[in-house]
Write a protein that holds these residues in place. Sequence first.
Motif: not given
Length: 319
Positions: A34-42, A201-207, A209-217
């Motif tokens: 995930q390239p989302c910077i908020w994901t990286g930060v969290l 980290m799960l909160v970071g992955l939620a940042c 997108g929903v699709r990323v969060l659902l597949w993580t779960v």
Amino acid sequence: MSIAEPDFLRRIERKQPHGFLVASVRGVGQVDLQPCIWTGVLILAGLWAAGWRIGLFATIGTLMSTATAHLAGVDRSNIALGLQGYCGCLTGVALVTSLGAHTSTYALAVVGAIMCTVLMGALTVLFKPYGLTALTAPFCLVSGIMVVGASSFSRVWHGAAPSGFSTTGSTSLSWSELWHAFFTNVSQVFLVDKWYVGLIMLVGLACAGVRVLLWTVAGSVVGILAAWALGAPASSIANGIYGYNAVLVAIAMGAVLLAATVWNGGYTLVAAAVTTSLTAALTAIFKTFGGHTFTWPFILTTWAFMAAVPVLTRFRPAD
């Protein structure tokens, strides 16, 4: 949808050294693709929460890999997405958790991060004709060789850290072990078995997108179910040892590499279950010579399932 990045981030990306720092933070998130910077930060915050040594070595590894890519003239758009930093991040964590925070380990983390960038380039060229990516293979190769070879050098080897993997024990999962496993499956991607780190980290992955969060779960749940169905020890399941590769496979195939279709979803769930059993098999093999499984099950499973997509026409890659 992912959380949008503000305009000021896009502006500072064009400036040095600010752009370098943004790319490095993205590199941490790219461990989970995930390239989302908020994901990286969290995720980075989670690593520091796991302990200053883990946070520091993850930071060193990411910065050194990203800097090496800059100095070597790697395409700047590739660097900006964090694609040159994530293997260095994992290498730093792997070395400090395997060898301890000694002076020699700092030096190895720097050298390992540099080698990750070199291998990333080599594997990218090698796999390009097949439509595959290097994934975390540079990390596995560099860290695996360093950790196995460390015992031969007295200035490097200071005793082995416990792996957390067990082949014996009760197979009955308690509620406590179940919910711990759900979160540690996420944190064990970074070799950390603390549930609260997985939650961060799960909160970071939620940042991302929903699709990323659902597949993580989904990946975490499939990892737990597959390991339990095969009769894995509950303690190892709770530590995330069996499930972290399933999380990576689910994110990679379900949220990144394949289009969002029902057939692709089923294909991804099968791959996540397969990689769970492969984790046990590879761990048993590596254990014979003191090696570490790291993310090899994720790599081999994703390569195999994605390489088959052009032939299995029911499944469609992402646009």
